[in-house]
Design a protein around this motif. Structure first.
Motif, mmCIF file in Angstrom:
data_model
loop_
_atom_site.group_PDB
_atom_site.id
_atom_site.type_symbol
_atom_site.label_atom_id
_atom_site.label_comp_id
_atom_site.label_asym_id
_atom_site.label_seq_id
_atom_site.Cartn_x
_atom_site.Cartn_y
_atom_site.Cartn_z
ATOM 1 N N PRO A 155 0.823 -1.216 0.000
ATOM 2 C CA PRO A 155 0.000 0.000 0.000
ATOM 3 C C PRO A 155 0.853 1.261 0.000
ATOM 4 N N GLU A 156 0.241 2.352 -0.417
ATOM 5 C CA GLU A 156 0.879 3.662 -0.301
ATOM 6 C C GLU A 156 1.022 4.010 1.180
ATOM 7 N N SER A 157 2.162 4.593 1.554
ATOM 8 C CA SER A 157 2.350 4.998 2.956
ATOM 9 C C SER A 157 1.419 6.166 3.286
ATOM 10 N N LYS A 158 0.601 5.984 4.321
ATOM 11 C CA LYS A 158 -0.389 7.003 4.643
ATOM 12 C C LYS A 158 -0.872 6.809 6.071
ATOM 13 N N THR A 159 -1.236 7.899 6.734
ATOM 14 C CA THR A 159 -1.767 7.839 8.093
ATOM 15 C C THR A 159 -3.232 8.253 8.079
ATOM 16 N N TYR A 160 -4.058 7.486 8.792
ATOM 17 C CA TYR A 160 -5.495 7.749 8.888
ATOM 18 C C TYR A 160 -5.878 7.957 10.355
ATOM 19 N N ALA A 161 -6.729 8.927 10.594
ATOM 20 C CA ALA A 161 -7.182 9.175 11.967
ATOM 21 C C ALA A 161 -8.044 8.032 12.480
ATOM 22 N N ARG A 162 -8.746 7.361 11.556
ATOM 23 C CA ARG A 162 -9.634 6.258 11.935
ATOM 24 C C ARG A 162 -9.442 5.091 10.973
ATOM 25 N N LEU A 224 2.113 1.073 5.449
ATOM 26 C CA LEU A 224 3.528 1.135 5.091
ATOM 27 C C LEU A 224 3.724 0.585 3.686
ATOM 28 N N CYS A 225 4.493 1.284 2.898
ATOM 29 C CA CYS A 225 4.784 0.824 1.539
ATOM 30 C C CYS A 225 5.982 -0.134 1.580
ATOM 31 N N THR A 226 5.754 -1.291 2.176
ATOM 32 C CA THR A 226 6.811 -2.291 2.273
ATOM 33 C C THR A 226 6.182 -3.675 2.299
ATOM 34 N N THR A 227 6.876 -4.657 1.743
ATOM 35 C CA THR A 227 6.379 -6.027 1.653
ATOM 36 C C THR A 227 7.046 -6.877 2.725
ATOM 37 N N LEU A 228 6.234 -7.418 3.634
ATOM 38 C CA LEU A 228 6.766 -8.136 4.792
ATOM 39 C C LEU A 228 6.295 -9.582 4.877
ATOM 40 N N TYR A 229 5.283 -9.965 4.120
ATOM 41 C CA TYR A 229 4.622 -11.258 4.302
ATOM 42 C C TYR A 229 4.624 -12.052 3.004
ATOM 43 N N ASN A 230 4.865 -13.362 3.120
ATOM 44 C CA ASN A 230 4.820 -14.274 1.973
ATOM 45 C C ASN A 230 3.710 -15.300 2.204
ATOM 46 N N TYR A 231 2.769 -15.349 1.268
ATOM 47 C CA TYR A 231 1.561 -16.160 1.409
ATOM 48 C C TYR A 231 1.607 -17.307 0.405
ATOM 49 N N ARG A 232 1.613 -18.519 0.914
ATOM 50 C CA ARG A 232 1.746 -19.696 0.060
ATOM 51 C C ARG A 232 0.357 -20.185 -0.387
ATOM 52 N N ILE A 233 0.183 -20.326 -1.676
ATOM 53 C CA ILE A 233 -1.034 -20.907 -2.231
ATOM 54 C C ILE A 233 -0.690 -22.304 -2.725
ATOM 55 N N ARG A 234 -1.392 -23.311 -2.206
ATOM 56 C CA ARG A 234 -1.042 -24.697 -2.512
ATOM 57 C C ARG A 234 -2.308 -25.539 -2.651
#
Length: 337
Positions: A155-162, A224-234
């Motif tokens: 996602p684009e880095s951004k802050t939301y109040a809610r 955060l505009c960063t990739t942290l998770y790897n999701y396995r499709i099997r």
């Protein structure tokens, strides 16, 4: 002394310690595991290898019939930050809820037992956290049979109040990795507890119900505009197993979301369009006549009518489905051309 005896003694000592003396750590990583022995070492190894060390991992063995529990016990013997909970097979939601109940961390992170983290994932989150209820990040999908990574969604880095502002901004944007997936966020544990937010047990598509309600309740939320998770499709995983029950569970999710948001004083166009989509996907493909009749009876038509009013196409398809699923499919196919 045999390894099994050592492990049992260690569990008793750890249980006493965590119950009576444990101080809050930064992250609790909740890891449901059901028959994932082929992948669990990689999953738990990705947690053990984190560059940030202030975490606990709660592995919930959900009644595995393979070697998953023994593999988890091996990790717990090597590293006391791993804690093991065993239960009879009750499903993903139950396993996550059980892990949440034991968690001591300031923030919760959900990791499925056949997936894995980037080595810097927890460090990146710890460096960015500023008291948010929810902190969001990107992930990428790995297709096990093809040994192929898909391009990451971040996602684009951004802050939301809610959290609801974040939901409105992102829920309907096209994504490779489903927006509702709970593994793409870390959650402040106190926030979940105070709002009594848990997964509905006994259903598939639990993320589809959990995520909108969590974000409705959330205060400060950041992406955060960063990739942290790897999701396995099997093949053979929960998400790729065709079960008729999934259709009924989709209706359950749509009914409960429609009822939950009916009296909420927030912008609802986005969530209503999402709920309408969930209702519609149940009837995209023909089912045996008896099953279709049962599915139609399961729909909360008052709720469905309310959420379908935001778009002319949805109103037309609602009216068609009230007549018959066959007419619904004919009109839907024509409108989709």
């Amino acid at each position: 002394m045999r390894a099994k005896q050592v492990f049992l003694i260690k569990c008793l000592v750890d249980s006493f310690f965590f119950t009576n003396f444990a101080a809050e750590m930064k992250f609790s990583v909740v890891i449901p595991a059901y028959n994932v022995e082929a992948y669990l070492d990689e999953c738990l190894g990705s947690v053990a290898a984190q560059s940030f060390g202030d975490w606990e991992a709660i592995v919930v063995d959900d009644g595995s019939t393979d070697n998953s529990a023994a593999l988890a016990e091996t990790w717990a013997i090597k590293d006391n930050r791993f804690r093991i909970l065993k239960q009879t097979n009750q499903g993903l939601s139950s396993a996550r809820n059980a892990g949440m109940h034991l968690a001591q961390g300031e923030y919760l992170f959900f990791l499925d037992g056949d997936d894995w983290l980037e080595p810097h994932a927890l460090q990146a989150l710890s460096s960015e956290l500023q008291g948010e209820d929810v902190l969001c990040f990107g992930g990428r999908r790995f297709f096990q049979d093809e040994k192929r990574y898909e391009e990451a969604d971040a996602p684009e880095s951004k802050t939301y109040a809610r959290g609801w502002d974040y939901y409105q901004d992102n829920a309907l944007k096209p994504k490779r990795f489903a927006f509702v997936s709970v593994v793409l966020r870390t959650y402040k544990r106190d926030f979940l507890q105070k709002n009594q937010l848990r997964f509905k047990e006994g259903i598939f598509h639990e993320d589809n119900l959990f995520t909108p309600i969590v974000l409705f309740n959330a205060g400060k939320t950041r992406t955060l505009c960063t990739t942290l998770y790897n999701y396995r499709i099997r093949s053979g995983s929960t998400m790729t197993t065709p079960l008729q029950k999934k259709l009924f569970d989709k209706i359950t999710v749509a009914n409960e979301l429609a009822a939950f948001f009916a009296d909420k004083d927030v912008p609802k166009t986005v969530v209503y369009r999402y709920i309408t989509h969930v209702y519609q996907t149940v009837f995209y493909e023909p089912q045996p006549k008896k099953t279709e009749r049962q599915l139609l009876r399961a729909v909360d038509w008052t709720g469905y009518h309310r959420v379908s009013r935001t778009k002319l196409r949805h109103r037309v398809l609602y009216a068609a489905l009230r007549i018959s699923p066959s007419l619904f499919r004919i009109i839907n196919n024509r409108l989709s051309r």
